[in-house]
Motif scaffolding. Structure first.
Motif, mmCIF file in Angstrom:
data_model
loop_
_atom_site.group_PDB
_atom_site.id
_atom_site.type_symbol
_atom_site.label_atom_id
_atom_site.label_comp_id
_atom_site.label_asym_id
_atom_site.label_seq_id
_atom_site.Cartn_x
_atom_site.Cartn_y
_atom_site.Cartn_z
ATOM 1 N N ARG A 1 4.373 -2.478 3.532
ATOM 2 C CA ARG A 1 4.121 -3.860 3.141
ATOM 3 C C ARG A 1 3.729 -4.620 4.394
ATOM 4 N N GLN A 2 2.781 -5.542 4.240
ATOM 5 C CA GLN A 2 2.372 -6.376 5.364
ATOM 6 C C GLN A 2 2.039 -7.769 4.873
ATOM 7 N N LYS A 3 2.475 -8.758 5.618
ATOM 8 C CA LYS A 3 2.143 -10.145 5.301
ATOM 9 C C LYS A 3 1.001 -10.600 6.207
ATOM 10 N N ILE A 4 0.088 -11.348 5.622
ATOM 11 C CA ILE A 4 -1.023 -11.932 6.361
ATOM 12 C C ILE A 4 -0.965 -13.438 6.119
ATOM 13 N N VAL A 5 -0.720 -14.196 7.175
ATOM 14 C CA VAL A 5 -0.616 -15.648 7.066
ATOM 15 C C VAL A 5 -1.993 -16.255 7.292
ATOM 16 N N ILE A 6 -2.373 -17.181 6.430
ATOM 17 C CA ILE A 6 -3.648 -17.881 6.561
ATOM 18 C C ILE A 6 -3.397 -19.138 7.385
ATOM 19 N N LYS A 7 -4.065 -19.230 8.532
ATOM 20 C CA LYS A 7 -3.858 -20.356 9.445
ATOM 21 C C LYS A 7 -4.476 -21.617 8.856
ATOM 22 N N GLN A 8 -3.685 -22.671 8.844
ATOM 23 C CA GLN A 8 -4.158 -23.984 8.406
ATOM 24 C C GLN A 8 -3.863 -24.976 9.530
ATOM 25 N N GLY A 9 -4.835 -25.720 9.958
ATOM 26 C CA GLY A 9 -4.637 -26.724 10.993
ATOM 27 C C GLY A 9 -4.729 -26.139 12.398
ATOM 28 N N LEU A 10 -4.965 -27.011 13.348
ATOM 29 C CA LEU A 10 -5.043 -26.611 14.755
ATOM 30 C C LEU A 10 -3.632 -26.569 15.337
ATOM 31 N N GLU A 11 -3.316 -25.499 16.042
ATOM 32 C CA GLU A 11 -2.028 -25.425 16.728
ATOM 33 C C GLU A 11 -2.060 -26.354 17.936
ATOM 34 N N MET B 1 -9.140 -16.703 10.807
ATOM 35 C CA MET B 1 -8.186 -17.530 10.080
ATOM 36 C C MET B 1 -6.967 -16.727 9.620
ATOM 37 N N LEU B 2 -6.997 -15.407 9.799
ATOM 38 C CA LEU B 2 -5.913 -14.547 9.328
ATOM 39 C C LEU B 2 -5.002 -14.165 10.485
ATOM 40 N N ASP B 3 -3.708 -14.279 10.261
ATOM 41 C CA ASP B 3 -2.706 -13.885 11.251
ATOM 42 C C ASP B 3 -1.893 -12.746 10.635
ATOM 43 N N GLU B 4 -2.208 -11.527 11.049
ATOM 44 C CA GLU B 4 -1.549 -10.353 10.464
ATOM 45 C C GLU B 4 -0.188 -10.147 11.109
ATOM 46 N N GLN B 5 0.834 -10.018 10.278
ATOM 47 C CA GLN B 5 2.194 -9.766 10.747
ATOM 48 C C GLN B 5 2.396 -8.259 10.905
ATOM 49 N N THR B 6 3.580 -7.857 11.333
ATOM 50 C CA THR B 6 3.847 -6.433 11.534
ATOM 51 C C THR B 6 3.993 -5.720 10.193
ATOM 52 N N VAL B 7 3.681 -4.426 10.208
ATOM 53 C CA VAL B 7 3.776 -3.606 9.000
ATOM 54 C C VAL B 7 5.238 -3.213 8.803
ATOM 55 N N GLU B 8 5.739 -3.433 7.582
ATOM 56 C CA GLU B 8 7.134 -3.104 7.267
ATOM 57 C C GLU B 8 7.169 -1.933 6.298
ATOM 58 N N ALA C 1 0.849 -1.193 0.000
ATOM 59 C CA ALA C 1 0.000 0.000 0.000
ATOM 60 C C ALA C 1 0.887 1.247 0.000
ATOM 61 N N ASP C 2 0.325 2.362 -0.482
ATOM 62 C CA ASP C 2 1.079 3.618 -0.551
ATOM 63 C C ASP C 2 1.336 4.206 0.827
ATOM 64 N N ASP C 3 0.389 4.052 1.754
ATOM 65 C CA ASP C 3 0.546 4.595 3.105
ATOM 66 C C ASP C 3 -0.350 3.813 4.063
ATOM 67 N N ASP C 4 -0.326 4.184 5.328
ATOM 68 C CA ASP C 4 -1.100 3.458 6.333
ATOM 69 C C ASP C 4 -2.607 3.554 6.102
ATOM 70 N N LEU C 5 -3.072 4.695 5.621
ATOM 71 C CA LEU C 5 -4.503 4.862 5.364
ATOM 72 C C LEU C 5 -4.972 3.885 4.290
ATOM 73 N N LYS C 6 -4.225 3.788 3.204
ATOM 74 C CA LYS C 6 -4.595 2.853 2.125
ATOM 75 C C LYS C 6 -4.478 1.405 2.608
ATOM 76 N N LEU C 7 -3.526 1.147 3.511
ATOM 77 C CA LEU C 7 -3.384 -0.199 4.070
ATOM 78 C C LEU C 7 -4.636 -0.575 4.868
ATOM 79 N N LYS C 8 -5.139 0.359 5.676
ATOM 80 C CA LYS C 8 -6.365 0.093 6.449
ATOM 81 C C LYS C 8 -7.559 -0.130 5.522
ATOM 82 N N GLN C 9 -7.647 0.667 4.455
ATOM 83 C CA GLN C 9 -8.742 0.495 3.501
ATOM 84 C C GLN C 9 -8.637 -0.861 2.803
ATOM 85 N N MET C 10 -7.412 -1.279 2.487
ATOM 86 C CA MET C 10 -7.240 -2.579 1.838
ATOM 87 C C MET C 10 -7.625 -3.714 2.781
ATOM 88 N N HIS C 11 -7.328 -3.551 4.085
ATOM 89 C CA HIS C 11 -7.729 -4.572 5.058
ATOM 90 C C HIS C 11 -9.244 -4.733 5.074
#
Length: 161
Positions: free
Chosen positions: A91-101, A76-83, A50-60
């Motif tokens: 940039r932000q990575k969102i991991v999709i949880k698969q399986g029970l921890e 099911m979404l595990d949001e990582q820290t914003v880089e 995203a271009d900035d934090d505002l656009k990142l929130k809108q994309m979420h």
């Protein structure tokens, strides 16, 4: 003996469809005009640019809406820290949880045993197998698991008599 499995799975084809819908929506929205915002999906990981934090929130918001339409819950979404990325973009990575921890599976087993239900629970990799003598006992176990209020959504599969 009747049994069923407790799993936590996401259909990655539905995630691909949601990603394509997000890309289509971003391309037509006025607030994303002349923006370099994008979304990529690879191996169960969503990468949001995203271009900035505002656009990142809108994309979420757009991502959550499209995934919800496809039957994928936000738990099911595990949001990582914003880089920070090139320039002012983020940039932000969102991991999709698969399986029970393991911790969640152990918690479910402990709660079922403490409720003194007439079922046996076994951890099998990233899923739980629940067996019992009667179908009613298994249905009671399903309702008990639903009422636990878990952070991660679970599904019940392979119900067999």
């Amino acid at each position: 003996m009747p049994s069923f499995d407790v799993v936590s799975e996401v259909d990655l084809a539905e995630v691909d469809n949601a990603v394509q819908n997000v890309a289509r929506e971003i391309s037509v929205r006025y607030d994303f005009k002349n923006s370099k915002s994008s979304l990529e999906h690879k191996d169960g990981v969503l990468t949001v640019f995203a271009d900035d934090d505002l656009k990142l929130k809108q994309m979420h918001e757009i991502i959550r809406g499209q995934l919800h339409k496809r039957g994928i819950e936000p738990g099911m979404l595990d949001e990582q820290t914003v880089e920070p990325a090139a320039g002012m973009s983020v940039r932000q990575k969102i991991v999709i949880k698969q399986g029970l921890e393991k911790e969640l599976a152990k918690k479910i087993v402990k709660d079922i045993k403490s409720a003194k239900m007439k079922v046996q629970v076994a951890i099998q990799g990233e899923e739980l197998r629940v067996t019992g003598k009667k179908r009613d006992d298994l249905q009671g176990a399903i309702q008990f698991i639903k009422d636990l209020g878990l952070d991660q959504p679970v599904q019940f599969k392979n119900f067999r008599d």
